[in-house]
Design an enzyme around this catalytic site. Structure first.
Site, PDB file in Angstrom:
ATOM      1  N   LYS A  22       0.969  -1.227   0.019  1.00 61.10           N
ATOM      2  CA  LYS A  22      -0.015   0.026   0.024  1.00 61.10           C
ATOM      3  C   LYS A  22       1.008   1.238   0.186  1.00 61.10           C
ATOM      4  O   LYS A  22       0.732   1.971  -0.823  1.00 61.10           O
ATOM      5  CB  LYS A  22      -0.971  -0.021   1.186  1.00 61.10           C
ATOM      6  CG  LYS A  22      -1.455   1.419   1.729  1.00 61.10           C
ATOM      7  CD  LYS A  22      -2.458   1.470   2.859  1.00 61.10           C
ATOM      8  CE  LYS A  22      -1.427   1.504   4.149  1.00 61.10           C
ATOM      9  NZ  LYS A  22      -1.043   2.887   4.603  1.00 61.10           N
ATOM     10  N   ASN A  23       1.960   1.251   0.867  1.00 57.75           N
ATOM     11  CA  ASN A  23       2.660   2.312   1.038  1.00 57.75           C
ATOM     12  C   ASN A  23       3.713   2.847  -0.351  1.00 57.75           C
ATOM     13  O   ASN A  23       4.263   3.776  -0.239  1.00 57.75           O
ATOM     14  CB  ASN A  23       3.286   2.400   2.211  1.00 57.75           C
ATOM     15  CG  ASN A  23       2.390   2.729   3.483  1.00 57.75           C
ATOM     16  OD1 ASN A  23       1.197   3.040   3.323  1.00 57.75           O
ATOM     17  ND2 ASN A  23       2.945   2.542   4.756  1.00 57.75           N
ATOM     18  N   ARG A  94      -4.007  10.238   5.247  1.00 53.97           N
ATOM     19  CA  ARG A  94      -2.884  11.501   4.972  1.00 53.97           C
ATOM     20  C   ARG A  94      -2.234  11.487   4.045  1.00 53.97           C
ATOM     21  O   ARG A  94      -1.628  12.418   3.607  1.00 53.97           O
ATOM     22  CB  ARG A  94      -2.145  11.332   6.292  1.00 53.97           C
ATOM     23  CG  ARG A  94      -2.824  11.480   7.700  1.00 53.97           C
ATOM     24  CD  ARG A  94      -2.118  11.113   8.848  1.00 53.97           C
ATOM     25  NE  ARG A  94      -0.876  11.825   8.721  1.00 53.97           N
ATOM     26  CZ  ARG A  94      -0.455  13.239   9.158  1.00 53.97           C
ATOM     27  NH1 ARG A  94      -1.567  14.022   9.535  1.00 53.97           N
ATOM     28  NH2 ARG A  94       0.570  13.803   8.653  1.00 53.97           N
ATOM     29  N   CYS A 118      -3.810  12.850  14.215  1.00 48.08           N
ATOM     30  CA  CYS A 118      -4.353  11.693  13.483  1.00 48.08           C
ATOM     31  C   CYS A 118      -4.190  10.654  14.818  1.00 48.08           C
ATOM     32  O   CYS A 118      -3.377  11.058  15.837  1.00 48.08           O
ATOM     33  CB  CYS A 118      -4.064  10.915  12.528  1.00 48.08           C
ATOM     34  SG  CYS A 118      -2.408  10.138  12.599  1.00 48.08           S
ATOM     35  N   ARG A 123       1.853  14.228  13.724  1.00 49.21           N
ATOM     36  CA  ARG A 123       2.170  13.929  12.280  1.00 49.21           C
ATOM     37  C   ARG A 123       2.271  15.379  11.493  1.00 49.21           C
ATOM     38  O   ARG A 123       1.270  15.448  10.532  1.00 49.21           O
ATOM     39  CB  ARG A 123       1.475  13.076  11.488  1.00 49.21           C
ATOM     40  CG  ARG A 123       1.285  11.669  12.346  1.00 49.21           C
ATOM     41  CD  ARG A 123       0.736  10.362  11.618  1.00 49.21           C
ATOM     42  NE  ARG A 123       1.261   9.964  10.384  1.00 49.21           N
ATOM     43  CZ  ARG A 123       0.582   9.029   9.754  1.00 49.21           C
ATOM     44  NH1 ARG A 123      -0.414   8.607  10.043  1.00 49.21           N
ATOM     45  NH2 ARG A 123       1.422   8.574   8.555  1.00 49.21           N
ATOM     46  N   PRO A 124       3.235  16.112  11.637  1.00 53.83           N
ATOM     47  CA  PRO A 124       3.495  17.461  11.049  1.00 53.83           C
ATOM     48  C   PRO A 124       3.565  17.249   9.615  1.00 53.83           C
ATOM     49  O   PRO A 124       4.246  16.160   9.233  1.00 53.83           O
ATOM     50  CB  PRO A 124       4.315  18.405  11.775  1.00 53.83           C
ATOM     51  CG  PRO A 124       5.023  17.255  12.451  1.00 53.83           C
ATOM     52  CD  PRO A 124       4.215  16.340  12.722  1.00 53.83           C
ATOM     53  N   ASP A 126       5.833  19.573   8.043  1.00 53.92           N
ATOM     54  CA  ASP A 126       6.712  20.965   7.952  1.00 53.92           C
ATOM     55  C   ASP A 126       8.067  20.574   7.149  1.00 53.92           C
ATOM     56  O   ASP A 126       8.284  21.411   6.216  1.00 53.92           O
ATOM     57  CB  ASP A 126       7.107  21.243   9.258  1.00 53.92           C
ATOM     58  CG  ASP A 126       7.599  20.324  10.172  1.00 53.92           C
ATOM     59  OD1 ASP A 126       7.079  18.948  10.394  1.00 53.92           O
ATOM     60  OD2 ASP A 126       8.930  20.193  10.692  1.00 53.92           O
ATOM     61  N   ASP A 306       5.265   0.295  11.894  1.00 55.22           N
ATOM     62  CA  ASP A 306       3.981  -0.304  11.342  1.00 55.22           C
ATOM     63  C   ASP A 306       3.769  -1.829  11.876  1.00 55.22           C
ATOM     64  O   ASP A 306       3.022  -2.534  11.624  1.00 55.22           O
ATOM     65  CB  ASP A 306       3.978  -0.230   9.883  1.00 55.22           C
ATOM     66  CG  ASP A 306       3.612   1.391   9.548  1.00 55.22           C
ATOM     67  OD1 ASP A 306       3.442   1.967  10.251  1.00 55.22           O
ATOM     68  OD2 ASP A 306       3.956   1.351   8.191  1.00 55.22           O
ATOM     69  N   ARG A 398      -8.486  -0.399   5.075  1.00 60.72           N
ATOM     70  CA  ARG A 398      -7.599   0.435   4.473  1.00 60.72           C
ATOM     71  C   ARG A 398      -6.287  -0.128   4.159  1.00 60.72           C
ATOM     72  O   ARG A 398      -5.622   0.402   2.853  1.00 60.72           O
ATOM     73  CB  ARG A 398      -7.350   1.692   5.518  1.00 60.72           C
ATOM     74  CG  ARG A 398      -8.181   2.508   5.894  1.00 60.72           C
ATOM     75  CD  ARG A 398      -7.753   3.712   6.725  1.00 60.72           C
ATOM     76  NE  ARG A 398      -6.636   4.420   6.344  1.00 60.72           N
ATOM     77  CZ  ARG A 398      -5.733   5.225   6.825  1.00 60.72           C
ATOM     78  NH1 ARG A 398      -5.983   5.300   8.074  1.00 60.72           N
ATOM     79  NH2 ARG A 398      -4.804   5.707   6.065  1.00 60.72           N
TER      80      ARG A 398
HETATM   81  N1  EPU Z   1       7.431  14.168  10.925  1.00 60.91           N
HETATM   82  C1  EPU Z   1       7.841  15.547  10.904  1.00 60.91           C
HETATM   83  N2  EPU Z   1       7.797  16.536  10.053  1.00 60.91           N
HETATM   84  C2  EPU Z   1       7.090  16.014   8.917  1.00 60.91           C
HETATM   85  C3  EPU Z   1       7.129  14.575   8.591  1.00 60.91           C
HETATM   86  C4  EPU Z   1       7.251  13.567   9.528  1.00 60.91           C
HETATM   87  O1  EPU Z   1       8.195  15.812  12.169  1.00 60.91           O
HETATM   88  O2  EPU Z   1       6.989  16.865   8.034  1.00 60.91           O
HETATM   89  C5  EPU Z   1       7.870  13.238  11.925  1.00 60.91           C
HETATM   90  C6  EPU Z   1       6.541  12.506  12.172  1.00 60.91           C
HETATM   91  O3  EPU Z   1       5.694  13.111  13.241  1.00 60.91           O
HETATM   92  C7  EPU Z   1       7.074  11.093  12.929  1.00 60.91           C
HETATM   93  C8  EPU Z   1       8.225  10.904  11.944  1.00 60.91           C
HETATM   94  O4  EPU Z   1       8.537  12.355  11.358  1.00 60.91           O
HETATM   95  O5  EPU Z   1       7.390  11.162  14.092  1.00 60.91           O
HETATM   96  C9  EPU Z   1       8.188   9.768  10.783  1.00 60.91           C
HETATM   97  O6  EPU Z   1       6.925  10.318  10.121  1.00 60.91           O
HETATM   98  P1  EPU Z   1       6.902   9.813   8.450  1.00 60.91           P
HETATM   99  O7  EPU Z   1       6.795  11.294   7.873  1.00 60.91           O
HETATM  100  O8  EPU Z   1       7.998   9.119   8.108  1.00 60.91           O
HETATM  101  O9  EPU Z   1       5.535   9.045   8.314  1.00 60.91           O
HETATM  102  P2  EPU Z   1       4.749   9.278   7.077  1.00 60.91           P
HETATM  103  O10 EPU Z   1       5.446   9.487   5.761  1.00 60.91           O
HETATM  104  O11 EPU Z   1       3.497  10.155   7.238  1.00 60.91           O
HETATM  105  C10 EPU Z   1       4.569   6.686   6.642  1.00 60.91           C
HETATM  106  C11 EPU Z   1       3.709   5.580   6.338  1.00 60.91           C
HETATM  107  C12 EPU Z   1       3.264   5.071   7.751  1.00 60.91           C
HETATM  108  C13 EPU Z   1       4.455   4.800   8.631  1.00 60.91           C
HETATM  109  C14 EPU Z   1       5.623   5.982   8.565  1.00 60.91           C
HETATM  110  C15 EPU Z   1       6.746   5.677   9.324  1.00 60.91           C
HETATM  111  C16 EPU Z   1       2.765   5.887   3.906  1.00 60.91           C
HETATM  112  C17 EPU Z   1       1.633   6.405   3.223  1.00 60.91           C
HETATM  113  N3  EPU Z   1       2.732   6.041   5.355  1.00 60.91           N
HETATM  114  O12 EPU Z   1       3.769   7.720   6.869  1.00 60.91           O
HETATM  115  O13 EPU Z   1       2.262   4.159   7.445  1.00 60.91           O
HETATM  116  O14 EPU Z   1       3.995   4.608   9.700  1.00 60.91           O
HETATM  117  O15 EPU Z   1       5.828   6.182   7.114  1.00 60.91           O
HETATM  118  O16 EPU Z   1       7.251   4.536   8.718  1.00 60.91           O
HETATM  119  O17 EPU Z   1       3.848   5.779   3.357  1.00 60.91           O
HETATM  120  C18 EPU Z   1       0.799   2.547   7.947  1.00 60.91           C
HETATM  121  O18 EPU Z   1       0.832   2.099   6.832  1.00 60.91           O
HETATM  122  O19 EPU Z   1      -0.043   2.166   8.888  1.00 60.91           O
HETATM  123  C19 EPU Z   1       1.301   3.908   8.197  1.00 60.91           C
HETATM  124  C20 EPU Z   1       0.791   4.684   9.431  1.00 60.91           C
END
Ligand code: EPU
Length: 423
Positions: A22-23, A94, A118, A123-124, A126, A306, A398
């Site tokens: 999925k991801n 998201r 969420c 989950r910002p 930035d 995950d 999902r």
């Molecule tokens: N973070 C920031 N700023 C940002 C982005 C992230 O501070 O701009 C922080 C987050 O708050 C978190 C960390 O960085 O503490 C890692 O978050 P990341 O951005 O890597 O997560 P994501 O890209 O939103 C993806 C997966 C998630 C998975 C995470 C971590 C997708 C669509 N989603 O999310 O998948 O948990 O990486 O591996 O790829 C799931 O499939 O159940 C799921 C939640």
């Protein structure tokens, strides 16, 4: 609201095929916006988030036709006054934020709802926005929306403060059409990022280093038609390997890639589970005895967040006290209260869960709070005595394709139903 009814305990036995990730499929679909030509994706999992992303692409004026596990999409990006990714879509998924980079690069403008918090944390975004600004975009936040604008993005050198998975994907996609070269540092290294780069390169992008912490991108003027097979889902595969372990069973996940699962297989071995690489995938064989472990989640190549919830279910069955630290998200322990209702003894101390095993689990009604928490409760239900009813299975839908039929094929009794049922 749909639920699962699970009869336990059961010993799972047999083979199950990994679905596409999925991801990896979600950013791949967003990437189709970068070209007017058709992009064909295969091994796309039939899960709700993929349908949501297809709806979003269509809303944007793109095409998205799916048949089974094949999706053909192309991005015409009509645009207009409406937000590109409205709150109604972003709040359910998201990953909608992944259209920001492609739209900005392609059309010079993108308006996407801010995702907000969420179930698993704040989950910002930035890092996504800093990356777009570094590429020369003007970013504005107003009334819950982010608008990014640029005539043409310009290559840059950019360092992520935190290695965000979708942040890396978003900025990498935007940079494919930038003028000149871009160097991204401290990138996330998850397998899904390398898979996206492979698709983008097949579309004519010039990306090297994806999957490592430095990615270099030489901007091109346009991207074109491509075909791409999405990688197998390492989190789904890991969930079935843990299911084998918690039931003292023997499960081979066909198509699973050993290299994507090494953090998990090392911990399974530490817990006393036999894990082997087979000709067609990965197999786990449990013997009903599990040793406690100390695990901490971390960005790749660490133990994936995950799989944290599923691992916690497993450790309720280990002989002794385990610890499980969640270092990626600040609030990803919502399954704990529900696991304890099944008879587990898990205590939370800040970001660490202390799991006292081995506790006999007994079936009752429990509520899923997010995707991986749902999987945790299903695994616990397989090990629990009697009937476990997991409510709010829409979270599971999902990201897990046909979970009940896959578990059925391994010998489990899992039924989906929507009527209220006495437990
Ligand atoms: N973070 C920031 N700023 C940002 C982005 C992230 O501070 O701009 C922080 C987050 O708050 C978190 C960390 O960085 O503490 C890692 O978050 P990341 O951005 O890597 O997560 P994501 O890209 O939103 C993806 C997966 C998630 C998975 C995470 C971590 C997708 C669509 N989603 O999310 O998948 O948990 O990486 O591996 O790829 C799931 O499939 O159940 C799921 C939640």
């Amino acid at each position: 609201m749909e639920k699962f009814s699970i009869e336990g305990p059961v010993r799972l036995h047999g083979k199950v095929a990994a679905s596409g990730a999925k991801n990896a499929a979600l950013p791949a679909l967003a990437a189709t916006l970068l070209s007017d030509e058709k992009v064909e994706l295969t091994r796309v999992p039939a899960v709700r988030d993929i349908r949501t992303m297809c709806r979003l692409l269509e809303h944007l004026g793109g095409e998205c036709e799916s048949e089974g596990h094949r999706v053909v999409a192309s991005g015409s990006c009509v645009g207009g006054d409406q937000p590109d990714a409205p709150y109604e879509l972003v709040k359910t998924m998201r990953a909608s934020i992944l259209v920001l980079g492609p739209l900005l690069a392609r059309r010079g403008r993108a308006t996407v709802s801010l995702p907000g918090g969420c179930a698993i944390g704040v989950r910002p975004i930035d890092e996504h926005l800093r990356g777009m600004e570094a590429l020369g975009a003007e970013v504005e936040l107003s009334e819950g929306y982010v608008t990014a604008r640029a005539d043409r993005l310009v290559g840059t050198r950019f360092r992520f403060h935190v290695p965000s998975v979708t942040g890396t994907e978003n900025v990498m996609m935007a940079a494919t059409l930038a003028q000149g070269s871009t160097r991204l540092e401290n990138c996330a290294r998850e397998a899904e990022i390398a898979d996206l780069a492979e698709l983008l390169n097949a579309m004519g992008a010039k990306i090297s280093g994806a999957g490592g912490d430095v990615i270099e991108i030489e901007g091109v003027d346009a991207l074109h038609h491509a075909r791409h097979e999405v990688i197998p889902d390492r989190i789904e595969a890991g969930t079935y390997l843990i299911a084998a372990a918690i039931t003292g069973g023997d499960v081979e996940v066909e198509g699973a890639r050993w290299r994507d699962l090494e953090a998990l297989t090392a911990e399974l071995e530490a817990a006393g589970v036999r894990v082997e690489r087979t000709a067609s995938g990965v197999r786990a064989v449990g013997n009903g005895e599990l040793a406690p472990t100390r695990v901490e989640t971390a960005p790749h190549p660490g133990f994936p967040t995950d799989l944290q919830a599923q691992w916690m279910a497993l450790m309720t069955q280990a002989e002794g006290t385990s610890s499980l630290r969640e270092s990626v998200f600040e609030n990803r322990f919502q399954h704990v209260a529900e696991l304890n209702r099944l008879g587990a003894d898990v205590q939370i101390d800040g970001r660490t869960a202390v799991i006292h095993g081995k506790r006999a689990l007994s079936g009752t009604g429990v509520m899923a709070t997010d995707l991986r928490a749902s999987a945790c409760l299903v695994l616990a239900g397989l090990a629990a005595e009697g009937t476990t009813v997991v409510d709010r299975i829409y979270h599971l839908d999902r990201g897990y394709e046909a979970m009940e039929s896959k578990l059925h094929s391994l010998g489990a009794q899992v039924e989906r139903f929507s009527a209220p049922m006495e437990v």
